[in-house]
Design a protein around this motif. Structure first.
Motif, PDB file in Angstrom:
ATOM      1  N   ALA A   1      25.782  45.715   2.765  1.00  0.00           N
ATOM      2  CA  ALA A   1      24.560  46.299   2.207  1.00  0.00           C
ATOM      3  C   ALA A   1      24.548  47.820   2.338  1.00  0.00           C
ATOM      4  N   TRP A   2      25.320  48.334   3.309  1.00  0.00           N
ATOM      5  CA  TRP A   2      25.323  49.791   3.520  1.00  0.00           C
ATOM      6  C   TRP A   2      26.516  50.168   4.374  1.00  0.00           C
ATOM      7  N   GLU A   3      26.984  51.411   4.201  1.00  0.00           N
ATOM      8  CA  GLU A   3      28.076  51.928   5.029  1.00  0.00           C
ATOM      9  C   GLU A   3      27.786  53.395   5.304  1.00  0.00           C
ATOM     10  N   GLY A   4      27.978  53.834   6.527  1.00  0.00           N
ATOM     11  CA  GLY A   4      27.705  55.241   6.839  1.00  0.00           C
ATOM     12  C   GLY A   4      28.010  55.542   8.290  1.00  0.00           C
ATOM     13  N   SER A   5      27.267  56.491   8.860  1.00  0.00           N
ATOM     14  CA  SER A   5      27.476  56.863  10.258  1.00  0.00           C
ATOM     15  C   SER A   5      26.121  56.969  10.941  1.00  0.00           C
ATOM     16  N   LYS A   6      26.130  57.217  12.247  1.00  0.00           N
ATOM     17  CA  LYS A   6      24.861  57.288  12.972  1.00  0.00           C
ATOM     18  C   LYS A   6      24.015  58.468  12.493  1.00  0.00           C
ATOM     19  N   GLU A   7      24.686  59.513  11.995  1.00  0.00           N
ATOM     20  CA  GLU A   7      23.932  60.662  11.489  1.00  0.00           C
ATOM     21  C   GLU A   7      23.194  60.315  10.197  1.00  0.00           C
ATOM     22  N   LEU A   8      23.796  59.431   9.407  1.00  0.00           N
ATOM     23  CA  LEU A   8      23.226  59.115   8.088  1.00  0.00           C
ATOM     24  C   LEU A   8      22.183  58.001   8.131  1.00  0.00           C
TER      25      LEU A   8
ATOM     26  N   ALA B   1      17.032  47.662   3.021  1.00  0.00           N
ATOM     27  CA  ALA B   1      17.523  46.649   3.970  1.00  0.00           C
ATOM     28  C   ALA B   1      17.859  47.275   5.318  1.00  0.00           C
ATOM     29  N   VAL B   2      18.502  48.427   5.283  1.00  0.00           N
ATOM     30  CA  VAL B   2      18.869  49.118   6.529  1.00  0.00           C
ATOM     31  C   VAL B   2      17.600  49.575   7.249  1.00  0.00           C
ATOM     32  N   ASN B   3      16.687  50.193   6.510  1.00  0.00           N
ATOM     33  CA  ASN B   3      15.444  50.677   7.136  1.00  0.00           C
ATOM     34  C   ASN B   3      14.648  49.524   7.748  1.00  0.00           C
ATOM     35  N   ASP B   4      14.633  48.414   7.027  1.00  0.00           N
ATOM     36  CA  ASP B   4      13.932  47.234   7.522  1.00  0.00           C
ATOM     37  C   ASP B   4      14.511  46.767   8.856  1.00  0.00           C
ATOM     38  N   PHE B   5      15.851  46.835   8.960  1.00  0.00           N
ATOM     39  CA  PHE B   5      16.537  46.400  10.183  1.00  0.00           C
ATOM     40  C   PHE B   5      16.378  47.431  11.303  1.00  0.00           C
TER      41      PHE B   5
ATOM     42  N   LEU C   1      28.960  49.620   9.480  1.00  0.00           N
ATOM     43  CA  LEU C   1      28.928  48.710   8.337  1.00  0.00           C
ATOM     44  C   LEU C   1      27.710  47.817   8.537  1.00  0.00           C
ATOM     45  N   PHE C   2      26.806  47.810   7.564  1.00  0.00           N
ATOM     46  CA  PHE C   2      25.612  46.969   7.676  1.00  0.00           C
ATOM     47  C   PHE C   2      25.782  45.750   6.774  1.00  0.00           C
ATOM     48  N   LEU C   3      25.702  44.580   7.381  1.00  0.00           N
ATOM     49  CA  LEU C   3      25.831  43.332   6.613  1.00  0.00           C
ATOM     50  C   LEU C   3      24.475  42.680   6.434  1.00  0.00           C
ATOM     51  N   LYS C   4      24.260  42.143   5.251  1.00  0.00           N
ATOM     52  CA  LYS C   4      23.041  41.370   5.005  1.00  0.00           C
ATOM     53  C   LYS C   4      23.420  40.146   4.178  1.00  0.00           C
ATOM     54  N   ASP C   5      23.158  38.988   4.708  1.00  0.00           N
ATOM     55  CA  ASP C   5      23.483  37.719   4.037  1.00  0.00           C
ATOM     56  C   ASP C   5      24.934  37.673   3.536  1.00  0.00           C
ATOM     57  N   GLY C   6      25.833  38.173   4.341  1.00  0.00           N
ATOM     58  CA  GLY C   6      27.254  38.112   4.000  1.00  0.00           C
ATOM     59  C   GLY C   6      27.734  39.193   3.046  1.00  0.00           C
ATOM     60  N   LEU C   7      26.833  40.076   2.663  1.00  0.00           N
ATOM     61  CA  LEU C   7      27.213  41.165   1.751  1.00  0.00           C
ATOM     62  C   LEU C   7      27.205  42.505   2.482  1.00  0.00           C
TER      63      LEU C   7
END
Lengths: 251, 233
Positions: free
Chosen positions: A217-224, A232-236, A209-215
């Motif tokens: 932002a993304w949900e997935g697995s290590k493969e995805l 936002a995920v790529n930036d992190f 579960l990826f959180l950004k500013d309390g929201l």
């Protein structure tokens, strides 16, 4: 299994969690990732009942947390194990006493039974020679292993870990990650881990579960996570030079 | 917080161990400093009294009388409690505060343990033994006064002992023990409160200990005034 539905939490008018919904499955290592201040620790403390949520629902299997009285919540907490960021071991107790502590406090088992169970768990985390040492005499990695042993000695249904490998060298961090994953699978525990360590994500991120500013932002697995087009995920994920290189090779 | 101290108690066997540990840390661990201070302050009280008696009409047994009254009524119960606010109070605040900073209190809560009862209740029970410490302080204070008077040549042994016995009212000792018990509650609860509810890191532990000492001393001094007014006036 833990299910979150539209969790909101604010402090002094500042919204920290803005409608988080998610399912954390049993037998899997579920990671919450995000930058510092994104709400990871607050979400974990809400799950533990250390913070009251403002609205939304949390389901622990079929139990609705918001509808439980104080006694039921206390009982539920006994089914939870927690590994704190700083280990939170009791300074005045030896390794064995730290691991025996929850059973001593919460069960009516005899001293011999408790000691046997604690020694078994200590052996599981490969610390059998450190039984009589005090936390101050242990390295950071060993302290984390004692914290894991203490968290799982009661055979919890839910295990929460707040940045379990922060401050550890990469090799020890992997040992800790793998230990958590193995214990999760062996005992079919619902494990939720707060982390901002990309190694952990790649090692044990069954669900992320990826959180950004309390929201959320993304949900997935290590493969995805490698192939997501979420900015936002790529930036992190690709903020470090190492990860940028890995991406280049991957591409 | 006081309500939480007494509800959902910790298992008896565990609590017994915690109480014995706190008796060791808070009571037995304080005997040395209490003995040292009481003996020497008792000596100073008697010397000061003796040096201020210039009139030959004032009997020499007044030195023993004044030493006894000062030590039993004020020095042992009140000033020892303030000194213990520094020693015991800051120990309580810093030990609980450190547990807060290092998330050990959160760990107790997550386990479903009433952390307030686990941490504060044994301290309250062990501080109920404070009258024993104060009794010890009274004895050594008077002994210090006796030693200083005799070896300083201010009065004879017979005069001093006569002064100690002169117009003795057992109620004064009862009064001293009543206020000691009240101060014991203050010494256990105010530092615990400041440690338990502190926020921040290691630096704040030191600040919380200082604040706890100041508040404990202020509350003891104010309560001392009202208790004296109620019980002696």
């Amino acid at each position: 299994m833990i299910t979150l539905k539209n969790i909101m939490k604010s402090f002094d008018g500042t919204e920290v969690l803005k409608g988080i919904s998610m399912t954390f499955e049993a037998g899997k290592t579920n990671l919450i990732i995000g930058q510092s201040g994104s709400g990871k620790t607050v979400l974990l403390k809400c799950l533990l009942g250390l913070h009251q949520i403002d609205s939304g629902q949390m389901y622990f299997n079929d139990q609705v947390f918001g509808e439980m009285d104080e006694e039921s919540r206390r009982t539920l907490r006994r089914e939870m194990g927690m590994v704190f960021q700083g280990s939170a071991l009791f300074d005045s107790m030896s390794v064995l006493e730290n691991v025996m502590f929850p059973m001593k406090m919460l069960t009516k088992k005899s001293y011999a039974e408790i000691k046997c169970a604690a020694e078994e768990v200590i052996e599981r985390v490969n610390l059998e020679n450190a039984n009589n040492k005090l936390p101050a005499e242990l390295s950071g990695g060993m302290q984390k292993r004692v914290a894991i042993a203490r968290a799982v000695v009661m055979k919890p249904k839910y295990l929460f870990c707040d940045e379990p490998n922060s401050g550890l060298d990469p090799k020890t961090a992997i040992v800790i990650d793998n230990l958590i994953r193995e214990i999760t699978q062996e005992n079919n525990i619902t494990t939720v881990i707060n982390s901002h360590d990309m190694n952990s994500v790649m090692e044990i991120g069954d669900t992320i579960l990826f959180l950004k500013d309390g929201l959320k932002a993304w949900e997935g697995s290590k493969e995805l996570i490698f192939n997501t087009d979420n900015d936002a995920v790529n930036d992190f994920v690709y903020s470090s030079n190492l990860m940028k290189k890995i991406k280049q090779v991957h591409n | 917080m006081l309500r939480l101290v007494f509800i959902k108690p910790t298992k008896g066997k565990v609590m017994r161990k915690l109480i014995f540990k706190d008796i060791q840390d808070l009571i037995i661990g304080s005997l040395g400093i209490v003995a040292f201070l009481s003996f020497f302050v008792g000596g100073v009280v008697s010397i000061q009294t003796a040096l201020n008696i210039e009139n030959p009409l004032i009997p020499k047994n007044l030195v023993g009388f004044a030493t006894r009254q000062s030590v039993i009524l004020e020095f042992a119960p009140t000033f020892m409690s303030i000194i213990l606010a520094g020693k015991v109070g800051s120990f309580i605040t810093s030990s609980i505060g450190t547990m807060r900073v290092t998330e050990q209190i959160d760990a107790l809560e997550v386990m479903g343990i009433n952390s307030v009862n686990y941490l504060v209740f044994p301290k309250i029970i062990s501080m109920l033994l404070l009258p024993i410490v104060i009794n010890f302080s009274m004895f050594l204070g008077i002994l210090g006064g006796y030693a200083a008077t005799i070896y300083g040549g201010f009065s004879s042994s017979a005069d001093f002992i006569e002064g100690i016995q002169l117009d003795f009212r057992p109620y004064h000792v009862v009064y001293a023990f009543i206020k000691t018990l009240i101060f014991a509650m203050v010494l256990a609860t105010i530092p615990s409160y400041h440690g338990y509810y502190m926020k921040g890191g290691a630096l704040e532990v030191g600040k919380a200990a200082t604040v706890a000492f100041v508040w404990t001393s202020v509350v003891i001094i104010v309560l001392n005034y009202f208790i004296t007014q109620m019980l002696l006036a």
